[in-house]
Design a protein around this motif. Sequence first.
Motif, mmCIF file in Angstrom:
data_model
loop_
_atom_site.group_PDB
_atom_site.id
_atom_site.type_symbol
_atom_site.label_atom_id
_atom_site.label_comp_id
_atom_site.label_asym_id
_atom_site.label_seq_id
_atom_site.Cartn_x
_atom_site.Cartn_y
_atom_site.Cartn_z
ATOM 1 N N TYR A 94 33.347 13.528 18.888
ATOM 2 C CA TYR A 94 34.133 14.512 18.142
ATOM 3 C C TYR A 94 33.446 14.846 16.820
ATOM 4 C CZ TYR A 94 38.165 14.248 21.254
ATOM 5 O OH TYR A 94 39.000 14.340 22.340
ATOM 6 N N ILE A 95 32.254 15.383 16.909
ATOM 7 C CA ILE A 95 31.513 15.834 15.733
ATOM 8 C C ILE A 95 30.419 16.774 16.205
ATOM 9 C CG2 ILE A 95 29.918 13.874 15.778
ATOM 10 C CD1 ILE A 95 29.830 14.006 12.714
ATOM 11 N N THR A 96 30.164 17.824 15.435
ATOM 12 C CA THR A 96 29.080 18.739 15.783
ATOM 13 C C THR A 96 27.745 18.157 15.337
ATOM 14 O OG1 THR A 96 29.294 19.934 13.692
ATOM 15 C CG2 THR A 96 30.609 20.735 15.559
ATOM 16 N N ARG A 97 26.693 18.620 15.940
ATOM 17 C CA ARG A 97 25.375 18.116 15.569
ATOM 18 C C ARG A 97 25.019 18.518 14.139
ATOM 19 N NH1 ARG A 97 19.732 18.781 19.021
ATOM 20 N NH2 ARG A 97 18.362 17.826 17.458
ATOM 21 N N GLU A 98 25.395 19.703 13.734
ATOM 22 C CA GLU A 98 25.112 20.151 12.364
ATOM 23 C C GLU A 98 25.799 19.257 11.347
ATOM 24 O OE1 GLU A 98 25.737 24.119 9.534
ATOM 25 O OE2 GLU A 98 26.522 24.052 11.580
ATOM 26 N N LEU A 99 27.059 18.899 11.616
ATOM 27 C CA LEU A 99 27.789 18.049 10.684
ATOM 28 C C LEU A 99 27.196 16.640 10.657
ATOM 29 C CD1 LEU A 99 30.239 18.347 8.819
ATOM 30 C CD2 LEU A 99 31.637 17.342 10.626
#
Length: 532
Positions: A94-99
């Motif tokens: 539950y996290i984007t790669r950018e974040l």
Amino acid sequence: MDIDEGPSFDWVESSAVSEINANFESTFCHNLEDSKLQITRFYEIVEENSGDRERCCVHDGPLVFPEDIKKAAVQPDLCQIYAIYQRHSHSRLYITRELFERLITAYAIFDRIWDFILPYHFQVRESDIGNAPFRFRRLESVIPGTPRIASFECAYSFRYVVLNQRKGQKDGNPDYDPWSIRQTAVYQQYHSENGKTTFVLITPSDTAKDGLEETILRCQERQKPLNAFNLHRILVSTLNENWRLYIRGLEHLLKSQSDRVTLAKVQSETEALSPLPDLVVNFVDRQRLKMIEDKILDLVIIFESLSNTIDQLQRRCRSHCLGPLCEDCTCLLTVDELEEQIHEIQVNLGKANILHKRVEGTAKLLSDLLEYENAQIAHHNEKSLNGLVQESRDENSKMRLLTERSTRDATAVKILTVITLFYLPMTVVANFFSTQLIRVDNGGRISLISEFWWFAVVSVPLTIGTFLLWQYWLSASIRKQERGQKLGFSHETSMNNEQWGNSRIKTSLQWMRGKFDLLRNRRQGGAAADLP
């Protein structure tokens, strides 16, 4: 590290970078709405008038924007715990790669952290068994004798077992497994100049995260400094909670399969290849034993990896202990408890090795029983074939007797035929002289009657007619047989001619289509050449 460029994989071969990037596509979520990066902050608030310190624990999140991470990174907190979750063990994080890359940049996390992200890609079944090895990096050099330890960062991962709560699949399912193996990755960064500790926990268990937070709060209440390695002790202390129950479940499952094999009875202990009336195992049981063996082998790899990780933590704790200069030192207690964890893991590893030997023996016995059953079936078939062979021999003997009897009968008929031929002329002569055509007077003289010619008129045409009728019937039979053979040959020839004609038509159509395509291409080429 620049976010646009992505992580640098200097420790892997260039040919594997594309595969890693492809796995990352199925590791992180794609929308910011699905990103749920949680943060727990521990800090103190000093009252301006009284100087009292108020200790706070705040659960912030979810953090969605990179600016939120940048603001949290510069806060003078005592400890920060980032938690990244996933829906289940086979889904995306539950996290984007950018974040996530922004998190790495804001806290200057080493690139080795990507080793621990790779096993979390989307998958339909468990495939990654071995965890990435323990990673440690010293961030500064400290002069010996100074009352502070050096700044460092480390990362490791471990696996634990929990109940999967899939009770709906239990009914009527012999392969139901109530346990699931989960994994957790841990990253820690410690800065000695301000005593700040930062954790990044990837899919932590609730027990481990709650225990870590309670320990930090207790240290705040007692106004004691945080021991970085003592916090790791809290995390790994939850590892062996369910492993004993999981091993016991595997042992019970193996025993149930083993009893069905070892307790199989034969019908007669003295008879060779005696039937097995109580044997109810088959190839499916061999497949289940293979699944149990795979789980046990996974346990061996998991326990060896856990033992290596805790051993590395123990060594680092010893090396960073300041001895007499260590304030409120708990390093010795941490080392002792880590040693106890290693001992328990080694005991579980020994149990897993024993189970592996048992499952190998059971699988070998099951394979032997299946081979025994096949040999028994082959023996039964051999008996049946021997019975058929004996019946064939008896039939052949009877046929031989019938043939000998027919031969004797034919010989007798032949003898009778020869005897008949021998007596036939005399019988014809006797019959001829016994007719009214020949007269014998009292003086013994023989004379023919005047109507003797009727005998020749009747008998000669009758004999010739009979012979001609037989000849006609024989010729008609031969012609009918030859006509049937000719009709069969002509039908086969007509079928071959029809197939040959169809092939010639197809060949002609293909040739005409080729000519038409060639003419069309030439016209198109000429039209293109006429264009300016």
